[in-house]
Design a protein around this motif. Structure first.
Motif, PDB file in Angstrom:
ATOM      1  N   LYS A 233      -1.799   1.779   6.964  1.00 30.70           N
ATOM      2  CA  LYS A 233      -0.659   1.807   5.916  1.00 30.70           C
ATOM      3  C   LYS A 233      -0.541   0.444   5.216  1.00 30.70           C
ATOM      4  O   LYS A 233      -0.541   0.582   3.811  1.00 30.70           O
ATOM      5  N   LEU A 234      -1.059  -0.564   5.838  1.00 29.55           N
ATOM      6  CA  LEU A 234      -0.955  -1.948   4.951  1.00 29.55           C
ATOM      7  C   LEU A 234      -2.208  -1.875   4.108  1.00 29.55           C
ATOM      8  O   LEU A 234      -2.205  -2.536   3.044  1.00 29.55           O
ATOM      9  N   GLN A 235      -3.314  -1.481   4.875  1.00 30.28           N
ATOM     10  CA  GLN A 235      -4.585  -1.371   3.903  1.00 30.28           C
ATOM     11  C   GLN A 235      -4.168  -0.410   2.427  1.00 30.28           C
ATOM     12  O   GLN A 235      -4.358  -0.894   1.458  1.00 30.28           O
ATOM     13  N   GLN A 236      -3.532   0.736   2.804  1.00 30.61           N
ATOM     14  CA  GLN A 236      -3.216   1.379   1.649  1.00 30.61           C
ATOM     15  C   GLN A 236      -2.380   1.111   0.623  1.00 30.61           C
ATOM     16  O   GLN A 236      -2.306   1.195  -0.541  1.00 30.61           O
ATOM     17  N   ALA A 237      -1.351   0.110   1.106  1.00 35.14           N
ATOM     18  CA  ALA A 237      -0.353  -0.653   0.340  1.00 35.14           C
ATOM     19  C   ALA A 237      -0.901  -1.735  -0.482  1.00 35.14           C
ATOM     20  O   ALA A 237      -0.446  -2.262  -1.344  1.00 35.14           O
ATOM     21  N   ALA A 238      -2.369  -2.149  -0.238  1.00 28.00           N
ATOM     22  CA  ALA A 238      -2.652  -3.432  -0.669  1.00 28.00           C
ATOM     23  C   ALA A 238      -2.525  -3.473  -2.175  1.00 28.00           C
ATOM     24  O   ALA A 238      -2.051  -4.288  -2.971  1.00 28.00           O
ATOM     25  N   GLY A 239      -2.777  -2.272  -2.939  1.00 28.55           N
ATOM     26  CA  GLY A 239      -2.716  -2.079  -4.390  1.00 28.55           C
ATOM     27  C   GLY A 239      -1.230  -2.037  -4.948  1.00 28.55           C
ATOM     28  O   GLY A 239      -0.891  -2.827  -5.962  1.00 28.55           O
ATOM     29  N   LEU A 240      -0.466  -1.566  -4.136  1.00 25.03           N
ATOM     30  CA  LEU A 240       0.704  -1.697  -4.651  1.00 25.03           C
ATOM     31  C   LEU A 240       1.369  -3.063  -4.426  1.00 25.03           C
ATOM     32  O   LEU A 240       2.504  -3.438  -4.992  1.00 25.03           O
ATOM     33  N   ASN A 241       1.046  -3.752  -3.372  1.00 20.98           N
ATOM     34  CA  ASN A 241       1.603  -5.077  -3.300  1.00 20.98           C
ATOM     35  C   ASN A 241       0.751  -6.224  -4.293  1.00 20.98           C
ATOM     36  O   ASN A 241       1.024  -7.410  -4.190  1.00 20.98           O
ATOM     37  N   ASP A 242      -0.326  -5.535  -4.868  1.00 17.50           N
ATOM     38  CA  ASP A 242      -0.963  -6.589  -5.594  1.00 17.50           C
ATOM     39  C   ASP A 242      -0.132  -6.833  -7.134  1.00 17.50           C
ATOM     40  O   ASP A 242      -0.717  -6.596  -8.241  1.00 17.50           O
ATOM     41  N   ASN A 243       1.142  -7.677  -6.946  1.00 20.78           N
ATOM     42  CA  ASN A 243       1.992  -7.755  -7.804  1.00 20.78           C
ATOM     43  C   ASN A 243       2.135  -9.173  -8.247  1.00 20.78           C
ATOM     44  O   ASN A 243       3.241  -9.288  -8.689  1.00 20.78           O
ATOM     45  N   GLY A 244       1.525 -10.119  -7.742  1.00 21.45           N
ATOM     46  CA  GLY A 244       1.851 -11.532  -7.657  1.00 21.45           C
ATOM     47  C   GLY A 244       2.717 -11.925  -6.571  1.00 21.45           C
ATOM     48  O   GLY A 244       3.237 -12.939  -6.581  1.00 21.45           O
ATOM     49  N   ALA A 245       2.899 -11.043  -5.746  1.00 21.21           N
ATOM     50  CA  ALA A 245       3.881 -11.428  -4.593  1.00 21.21           C
ATOM     51  C   ALA A 245       3.171 -12.199  -3.480  1.00 21.21           C
ATOM     52  O   ALA A 245       2.004 -12.361  -3.674  1.00 21.21           O
ATOM     53  N   TYR A 246       3.927 -12.538  -2.412  1.00 20.31           N
ATOM     54  CA  TYR A 246       3.432 -13.343  -1.252  1.00 20.31           C
ATOM     55  C   TYR A 246       3.469 -12.074  -0.069  1.00 20.31           C
ATOM     56  O   TYR A 246       4.212 -12.232   0.762  1.00 20.31           O
ATOM     57  N   PRO A 247       2.719 -11.111  -0.099  1.00 23.21           N
ATOM     58  CA  PRO A 247       3.049  -9.921   0.584  1.00 23.21           C
ATOM     59  C   PRO A 247       2.612 -10.196   2.022  1.00 23.21           C
ATOM     60  O   PRO A 247       1.494 -11.142   2.490  1.00 23.21           O
ATOM     61  N   TYR A 248       2.826  -9.296   2.942  1.00 23.45           N
ATOM     62  CA  TYR A 248       2.270  -9.330   4.238  1.00 23.45           C
ATOM     63  C   TYR A 248       0.844  -9.064   4.555  1.00 23.45           C
ATOM     64  O   TYR A 248       0.322  -9.710   5.221  1.00 23.45           O
TER      65      TYR A 248
END
Length: 509
Positions: A233-248
């Motif tokens: 799920k984290l791999q799938q969410a990589a694009g969603l997190n690609d917003n300049g955040a400091y994501p998991y």
């Protein structure tokens, strides 16, 4: 000197804000070794964590939600117990660190460990998991970062920096997730990359957190398959997190090697993992998803129930869709539509204890949103009146009785709230609720003290001082009743403690 330090702190915060683009830095950057954790003491790490947590409690995205708080704590407690039983969590570390989890409304799929035993969990993470084992795997991983003192080890190379400066760096990283455009504008090249290499965990630390976390969650009774499912799920969410955040995902690089390692460990299990249909998790994920949204369009999208008509729609899908639609309709103030979705939800989860309880809590929330306060205690009352209410039911019932005439229910709720804060003195929401009930009962001095305790729990020392001083002023101007003398004495003591904490905080600057 103070102005110079403030200027330096601002620059460091801005540098930290640019660190979100970890993928832009060369992958062969110098990373910190595991080290021995001697670079920062337990006391210093706890103080640093306290400083960061104080700021997070003030963040508008900080969330106190009894339903989600209870769920996270239910997953968390067995992990802490397992870590202690395995010898990963020493008695000293367990006593001296905070072990507190803060929820944030952020929609990114993210969780993070902070110095001193504080953990942050974004609603976006809860929204994407499909089983409680997946969420437990993240908590176990972050817990292992703390128990293995990875934070202290990472700071070993930062010995020349004061804890205050390090705290500013970490806060800057977390603040960067608020503004992707602003963070991108602050990229400053090699200096930011160097700081990133110091603040990020090394690959060896990640492998160690995976290994230790796997053992902790397995011995806590969770299905370790949750680790592999969460990685996917984290791999799938990589694009969603690609917003300049400091994501998991960015701070915990998910290599194929790590996923393969988890799969290899799973093959050692004698019993193959069974497919899980976690209806309760689907409902809680829907709650997190809706509560993380802050605009009308997103809420309207959450009212779409077409997924229940898909041929492969499971019971969990149905429950999640109807729960999310009900809550979204409530955010939109469309209570008639919320009632229709709620009825569908209740039919879907009928006969299932945990999901049916969540549906009942949602119905109480629906009634309260319309000002139908009398319906809430009746909905949430226990069959045995002497049985203690669970925390979500207690908070909801207490908020309802504030709007109702004095009754035996209010008296019982007051008693249970006092027991709650005695058992959990850092439960800020319970303290605030207790303060409100005491106020309508005409108990002004205890109410003011409870307000101060709520501020203490959120580490707002100055706010606590204000409330305790207000309590002192009230005591001077009024005739004290039975029991008020004890409250006044407690207020005096707590005021001195809060003032000492403020002086200590100011000295650190």
């Amino acid at each position: 000197m103070k102005n110079k330090f403030r200027h330096t702190r601002l620059i460091l915060s801005l540098l930290a804000a640019s660190l979100c683009f970890q993928a832009a830095w060369p992958q062969n950057s110098v990373l910190p070794s595991l080290g021995d954790g001697d670079g920062i003491s337990l006391a210093a790490e706890r103080k640093l964590g306290d400083r960061i947590a104080r700021e997070l409690y003030r963040d508008p995205d900080y969330l106190e939600d009894p339903v989600l708080d209870e769920y996270i704590q239910r997953l968390w407690a067995p992990l802490v117990k397992s870590a202690a039983a395995r010898g990963e969590l020493s008695p000293e570390l367990q006593e001296r660190f905070a072990w507190r989890i803060l929820l944030g409304r952020d929609r990114s799929v993210n969780a993070f460990a902070l110095p001193g035993g504080y953990l942050g969990v974004h609603l976006g993470l809860i929204a994407v998991v499909t089983t409680h084992d997946e969420l437990a795997s993240v908590l176990a991983h972050e817990l292992s970062h703390v128990t293995q003192r990875h934070i202290a080890r990472s700071m070993g190379e930062q010995g020349k920096m004061t804890p205050w400066v390090i705290g500013s760096l970490i806060l800057g990283i977390l603040a960067a997730s608020k503004s992707a455009q602003g963070a991108q504008a602050l990229v400053v090249g090699g200096q930011a990359a160097a700081i990133q290499s110091q603040l990020s965990y090394s690959r060896d630390m990640e492998r160690e957190a995976d290994r230790v976390g796997y053992g902790v969650m397995s011995e806590a009774g969770y299905d370790p398959q949750g680790f592999v499912g969460m990685f996917g799920k984290l791999q799938q969410a990589a694009g969603l997190n690609d917003n300049g955040a400091y994501p998991y995902l960015r701070s915990h690089p998910l290599t194929t090697e790590r996923i393969a390692d988890m799969q290899a460990r799973l093959q050692l299990n004698a019993v193959p993992a069974q497919a899980v249909i976690d209806v309760e998790q689907a409902m809680l994920s829907a709650r997190a998803r809706v509560l993380s949204q802050g605009n009308v369009d997103a809420w309207r999208a959450s009212t779409n129930t077409s997924r229940v008509n898909l041929p492969n729609a499971t019971a969990a899908t149905h429950a999640g869709v109807w729960y999310g639609a009900t809550l979204a309709h409530m955010q939109l103030k469309d209570f008639a539509a919320a009632e229709r979705s709620l009825q569908n939800l209740e039919r879907t989860v009928s006969g299932q204890a945990a999901p049916a309880r969540l549906a009942k809590l949602l119905r109480a929330e629906w009634a309260a949103a319309q000002g139908r306060w009398d319906a809430v205690p009746a909905l949430l009352a226990r069959q045995n009146p002497s049985t203690k209410l669970e925390r979500p039911e207690l908070i909801a019932t207490a908020q309802a009785v504030l709007h109702l005439p004095p009754s035996a229910t209010r008296t019982e709720v007051l008693r249970q709230l006092r027991e709650q804060v005695l058992a959990a003195p850092l439960d800020a929401q319970a303290w605030n609720t207790l303060a409100n009930v005491l106020a309508v009962e005409g108990q002004a001095l205890p109410s003011l003290r409870a307000e101060g305790e709520a501020q203490m729990a959120r580490m707002d020392w100055q706010g606590a001082i204000d409330r305790f001083r207000a309590a002192q002023d009230w005591a001077k101007k009024h005739q004290l009743q039975a029991g008020d003398h004890i409250e006044a004495s407690i207020v005096d003591t707590r005021l001195r403690q809060a003032q000492a904490l403020v002086r200590e905080m100011q000295a650190e600057r």
